[in-house]
Every structure is written in C-alpha cells, then in structure tokens.
Design a protein around this motif. Sequence first.
Motif, PDB file in Angstrom:
ATOM      1  N   ILE A  14       0.855  -1.193   0.000  1.00  0.00           N
ATOM      2  CA  ILE A  14       0.000   0.000   0.000  1.00  0.00           C
ATOM      3  C   ILE A  14       0.890   1.242   0.000  1.00  0.00           C
ATOM      4  O   ILE A  14       1.463   1.611   1.026  1.00  0.00           O
ATOM      5  CB  ILE A  14      -0.943   0.032   1.225  1.00  0.00           C
ATOM      6  CG1 ILE A  14      -1.750  -1.261   1.336  1.00  0.00           C
ATOM      7  CG2 ILE A  14      -1.886   1.228   1.124  1.00  0.00           C
ATOM      8  CD1 ILE A  14      -1.190  -2.222   2.352  1.00  0.00           C
ATOM      9  N   CYS A  26      -9.398   2.257   4.065  1.00  0.00           N
ATOM     10  CA  CYS A  26      -8.611   1.318   3.269  1.00  0.00           C
ATOM     11  C   CYS A  26      -8.067   0.197   4.150  1.00  0.00           C
ATOM     12  O   CYS A  26      -8.244  -0.999   3.849  1.00  0.00           O
ATOM     13  CB  CYS A  26      -7.468   2.053   2.581  1.00  0.00           C
ATOM     14  SG  CYS A  26      -6.282   0.970   1.731  1.00  0.00           S
ATOM     15  N   ARG A  79       5.856   1.921  -4.756  1.00  0.00           N
ATOM     16  CA  ARG A  79       5.472   0.557  -5.134  1.00  0.00           C
ATOM     17  C   ARG A  79       6.706  -0.351  -5.178  1.00  0.00           C
ATOM     18  O   ARG A  79       6.704  -1.467  -4.637  1.00  0.00           O
ATOM     19  CB  ARG A  79       4.805   0.549  -6.514  1.00  0.00           C
ATOM     20  CG  ARG A  79       3.421   1.135  -6.590  1.00  0.00           C
ATOM     21  CD  ARG A  79       2.752   0.679  -7.893  1.00  0.00           C
ATOM     22  NE  ARG A  79       1.684   1.567  -8.318  1.00  0.00           N
ATOM     23  CZ  ARG A  79       0.462   1.575  -7.810  1.00  0.00           C
ATOM     24  NH1 ARG A  79       0.166   0.755  -6.838  1.00  0.00           N
ATOM     25  NH2 ARG A  79      -0.457   2.404  -8.277  1.00  0.00           N
ATOM     26  N   PHE A  93      -1.380  -4.943  -5.027  1.00  0.00           N
ATOM     27  CA  PHE A  93      -1.351  -3.517  -4.707  1.00  0.00           C
ATOM     28  C   PHE A  93      -2.757  -3.040  -4.358  1.00  0.00           C
ATOM     29  O   PHE A  93      -3.729  -3.387  -5.034  1.00  0.00           O
ATOM     30  CB  PHE A  93      -0.857  -2.681  -5.888  1.00  0.00           C
ATOM     31  CG  PHE A  93       0.580  -2.946  -6.270  1.00  0.00           C
ATOM     32  CD1 PHE A  93       1.614  -2.610  -5.420  1.00  0.00           C
ATOM     33  CD2 PHE A  93       0.887  -3.534  -7.493  1.00  0.00           C
ATOM     34  CE1 PHE A  93       2.932  -2.851  -5.764  1.00  0.00           C
ATOM     35  CE2 PHE A  93       2.196  -3.781  -7.854  1.00  0.00           C
ATOM     36  CZ  PHE A  93       3.232  -3.448  -6.990  1.00  0.00           C
ATOM     37  N   VAL A  94      -2.844  -2.231  -3.316  1.00  0.00           N
ATOM     38  CA  VAL A  94      -4.078  -1.517  -3.006  1.00  0.00           C
ATOM     39  C   VAL A  94      -3.704  -0.057  -2.795  1.00  0.00           C
ATOM     40  O   VAL A  94      -2.820   0.245  -1.974  1.00  0.00           O
ATOM     41  CB  VAL A  94      -4.762  -2.073  -1.741  1.00  0.00           C
ATOM     42  CG1 VAL A  94      -5.996  -1.233  -1.398  1.00  0.00           C
ATOM     43  CG2 VAL A  94      -5.167  -3.535  -1.935  1.00  0.00           C
ATOM     44  N   ASP A  95      -4.305   0.836  -3.536  1.00  0.00           N
ATOM     45  CA  ASP A  95      -4.031   2.255  -3.324  1.00  0.00           C
ATOM     46  C   ASP A  95      -4.687   2.714  -2.027  1.00  0.00           C
ATOM     47  O   ASP A  95      -5.790   2.275  -1.678  1.00  0.00           O
ATOM     48  CB  ASP A  95      -4.540   3.082  -4.510  1.00  0.00           C
ATOM     49  CG  ASP A  95      -3.561   3.065  -5.674  1.00  0.00           C
ATOM     50  OD1 ASP A  95      -2.541   2.345  -5.592  1.00  0.00           O
ATOM     51  OD2 ASP A  95      -3.809   3.756  -6.672  1.00  0.00           O
ATOM     52  N   TYR A 163      -4.825  -0.721 -14.894  1.00  0.00           N
ATOM     53  CA  TYR A 163      -4.314  -0.220 -13.621  1.00  0.00           C
ATOM     54  C   TYR A 163      -3.410  -1.230 -12.914  1.00  0.00           C
ATOM     55  O   TYR A 163      -3.581  -2.443 -13.046  1.00  0.00           O
ATOM     56  CB  TYR A 163      -5.473   0.135 -12.694  1.00  0.00           C
ATOM     57  CG  TYR A 163      -6.452   1.116 -13.290  1.00  0.00           C
ATOM     58  CD1 TYR A 163      -6.061   2.411 -13.609  1.00  0.00           C
ATOM     59  CD2 TYR A 163      -7.772   0.737 -13.526  1.00  0.00           C
ATOM     60  CE1 TYR A 163      -6.965   3.310 -14.158  1.00  0.00           C
ATOM     61  CE2 TYR A 163      -8.681   1.632 -14.072  1.00  0.00           C
ATOM     62  CZ  TYR A 163      -8.274   2.915 -14.395  1.00  0.00           C
ATOM     63  OH  TYR A 163      -9.160   3.794 -14.941  1.00  0.00           O
ATOM     64  N   TRP A 165      -3.280  -1.655  -9.572  1.00  0.00           N
ATOM     65  CA  TRP A 165      -4.027  -2.288  -8.495  1.00  0.00           C
ATOM     66  C   TRP A 165      -5.085  -3.243  -9.059  1.00  0.00           C
ATOM     67  O   TRP A 165      -5.332  -3.279 -10.254  1.00  0.00           O
ATOM     68  CB  TRP A 165      -4.683  -1.235  -7.591  1.00  0.00           C
ATOM     69  CG  TRP A 165      -5.271  -0.061  -8.296  1.00  0.00           C
ATOM     70  CD1 TRP A 165      -4.752   1.193  -8.382  1.00  0.00           C
ATOM     71  CD2 TRP A 165      -6.507  -0.016  -9.050  1.00  0.00           C
ATOM     72  NE1 TRP A 165      -5.567   2.012  -9.127  1.00  0.00           N
ATOM     73  CE2 TRP A 165      -6.655   1.297  -9.548  1.00  0.00           C
ATOM     74  CE3 TRP A 165      -7.485  -0.951  -9.333  1.00  0.00           C
ATOM     75  CZ2 TRP A 165      -7.745   1.685 -10.311  1.00  0.00           C
ATOM     76  CZ3 TRP A 165      -8.582  -0.573 -10.113  1.00  0.00           C
ATOM     77  CH2 TRP A 165      -8.702   0.738 -10.594  1.00  0.00           C
ATOM     78  N   ASP A 187       1.249   2.584 -14.689  1.00  0.00           N
ATOM     79  CA  ASP A 187       0.671   1.300 -15.067  1.00  0.00           C
ATOM     80  C   ASP A 187       0.599   1.122 -16.581  1.00  0.00           C
ATOM     81  O   ASP A 187       0.716   0.008 -17.088  1.00  0.00           O
ATOM     82  CB  ASP A 187      -0.709   1.094 -14.434  1.00  0.00           C
ATOM     83  CG  ASP A 187      -1.475   2.385 -14.222  1.00  0.00           C
ATOM     84  OD1 ASP A 187      -1.190   3.375 -14.952  1.00  0.00           O
ATOM     85  OD2 ASP A 187      -2.358   2.431 -13.359  1.00  0.00           O
ATOM     86  N   TYR A 209     -12.889  -4.695  -5.952  1.00  0.00           N
ATOM     87  CA  TYR A 209     -11.999  -3.540  -5.748  1.00  0.00           C
ATOM     88  C   TYR A 209     -12.776  -2.253  -5.998  1.00  0.00           C
ATOM     89  O   TYR A 209     -13.384  -2.081  -7.059  1.00  0.00           O
ATOM     90  CB  TYR A 209     -10.797  -3.607  -6.689  1.00  0.00           C
ATOM     91  CG  TYR A 209      -9.700  -2.623  -6.304  1.00  0.00           C
ATOM     92  CD1 TYR A 209      -8.584  -3.049  -5.604  1.00  0.00           C
ATOM     93  CD2 TYR A 209      -9.788  -1.264  -6.630  1.00  0.00           C
ATOM     94  CE1 TYR A 209      -7.587  -2.158  -5.236  1.00  0.00           C
ATOM     95  CE2 TYR A 209      -8.811  -0.375  -6.253  1.00  0.00           C
ATOM     96  CZ  TYR A 209      -7.707  -0.830  -5.559  1.00  0.00           C
ATOM     97  OH  TYR A 209      -6.724   0.065  -5.181  1.00  0.00           O
ATOM     98  N   TYR A 211     -12.438   1.563  -6.628  1.00  0.00           N
ATOM     99  CA  TYR A 211     -11.532   2.639  -7.048  1.00  0.00           C
ATOM    100  C   TYR A 211     -12.239   3.970  -6.828  1.00  0.00           C
ATOM    101  O   TYR A 211     -13.258   4.248  -7.461  1.00  0.00           O
ATOM    102  CB  TYR A 211     -11.156   2.439  -8.513  1.00  0.00           C
ATOM    103  CG  TYR A 211     -10.475   3.608  -9.176  1.00  0.00           C
ATOM    104  CD1 TYR A 211      -9.449   4.304  -8.541  1.00  0.00           C
ATOM    105  CD2 TYR A 211     -10.852   4.016 -10.457  1.00  0.00           C
ATOM    106  CE1 TYR A 211      -8.816   5.367  -9.160  1.00  0.00           C
ATOM    107  CE2 TYR A 211     -10.228   5.075 -11.091  1.00  0.00           C
ATOM    108  CZ  TYR A 211      -9.218   5.748 -10.432  1.00  0.00           C
ATOM    109  OH  TYR A 211      -8.596   6.810 -11.047  1.00  0.00           O
TER     110      TYR A 211
END
Length: 326
Positions: A14, A26, A79, A93-95, A163, A165, A187, A209, A211
């Motif tokens: 993250i 999150c 990242r 990955f999670v933003d 993307y 994520w 990305d 997910y 966004y």
Amino acid sequence: MKNKRVDPTISIVIPIYNVEKYLSKCLDSLLNQTFENFEAILVDDGSKDESYIICKKYEKIDERIRVYHKNNGGLSDARNFGVKQATCDYVVFVDSDDYVNSDYLKCLWKAHIDYNADLVVSGVIRETEDGKVSSVVGSEEICLYSAKEAIKESCYGENIPIYAWGKLYTKKSLLKHPYPVGKYHEDVWTTYLLLDEANVIAAVPEKNYHYIQRENSILHSNIFSTKYFDSIEGAKQIESYVKRKYPDLITASLARLLIESNALLHRACRYPSNYIQASDMVDSYLKGNWKIVLSDKKNNGKVRAEMLLFKISHKLYRLGYLALTK
C-alpha cells in the motif's frame, strides 16, 4: 492486542502519501479480509499529514502490518520499495485511498489455485468520494487468457483494466519489471510487460476492488501537468512492443493510444497553451493510423466519436468538451 501472526502467502503493498482522510477505511477493509494469510506493507512516501501516525496505530493493532517511512519518491518508487520488502511470492497492490470487499484476497487466491494462474485480475467498481458508482469494469464470468490475449484485453480496457491495483502478481515479475520512477500513469508503462510474464491470466467476475475517483488525486486534479504526457508516451511503448512481438495486436495497441490520447486532451482543454501542445503530440502519434483507430468497433464508441471530432477540428473538440463539463 495484536492479532496472532500467521505465515503469509500474499504481500499487500500500500503506497501512502497524504491520505489521512481515506487511509483508515482502506486499512479496515484489509483487516476485514476472509483470507487471513497476508502481510500488509505500508509505505509512507514522505507524507506531510497524519498518514504515518495512522499507519503506526494500525501496526500496533495487527502483526501482519509492517510500516516503512521513506523520503518522497513518487508512486512508482513507493510501489517498487514495497515489493522489495515483500516476503511472499505473490503481491497485490491496493491504493491507500481505495478499499476492497472482504472476499477480495480470497477470490484472487482461489483463482490462482483453481486455474494455476500466475496473474489474477479482479473486477472493479469506480465510484466518487460520496459513494456514487460511476462505472463497473470486469468480466461477467471467469475468463482465462494467454499473455497475448491478456495484453489485447488490457489495451481495450475491458475485462482487464490497465491499472496496477486490482491484480495478483508474482513478486518475481514485479522485480523484473519495476515501475518507472518519475512517470505518471506508471501502469500504462508496465502492465503489459507484467501480463507478458504470465502463462495463465485469470479474470474473476467478482467486483471486489473499489476505485475512488478523488478530485484532488493525480489523475483527477484540476491542475494540468506536463507529466500527463507520460500516458501517451507509455501507450507508444506498448505499440512498439507489440510491433516486435505480437504484430497482429497493432490495432489493439492503437486503441490504447486512442484512449490515452482522449484522456490527455480532456485534461488539457482548460489550458489553451497545453491543449495546443497536447494536440500536436496526439496528431504526431496517430498520424497515418486514424482510419484504423476510428473504424475499430471493438474500441469504446464514445472515445471514437470524440476523437473523430478532434480529427475534424481541434477547436470544436475543445469547445464541445468545455460546454459539456461546465
């Protein structure tokens, strides 16, 4: 009291920068996962708000969380840093301003096991900060792809969004293809390379997910940056790559170039000098390919219509966009 640590099989990375308003939602969504065998690597990229303090609070709550603080290097750098800290063979990955449903990791891991997939793609719900859904992206059923097929799908942005994520990757592939430091739209520059490293790509139908399209995020800021040009430069890299390796995907790669060009022009419309610069770049990149991209019915109809107007008249395109977005 800290949760009992288990041997993790997935590393969640993250990247975090000035997201104190969104970070707890999150992280709570990650701690709510029905799949518990993970580690969460929180990379604070030099935040100037309370983000780091929030991270440290969660680190005390759950032993699966590890917090790192570094000087600001941008999203790609954060990242890449997080991937290097990962102890697992698989990375997600999670933003930090997004969130995920409780079965997010479970669905990704199940597809990995069931189909021997070395890259798994989640469905995505795009929504505004107030929770209004703007679009839903992803397959309606489980879909399996070869690397070549997946690159094609990602160019059109249908079942495989481009993307970073919303995907389960091998750590090995991420170390081989790190995100380009200093580039916006990292990305676009990297996802096709990661897809090409996989033998089997699975796209799951679950839209797990979320966004969040923030007005002050990099992609939705009202301030124009010349770094936005990175998007179509990345798309040109995709075109060059498929010309060498998958020449029958040229039309698909041009579709991605058209999508990124349209998005760039949207951002530039409110800034006359930047709009001229963006228009010149788009013209040069699409020169000789207009007939292909505008006749490709697999590409988004709205994008094709808008770009046809741009080809006819740069001025009309800009005036039309400004009129529709007052």
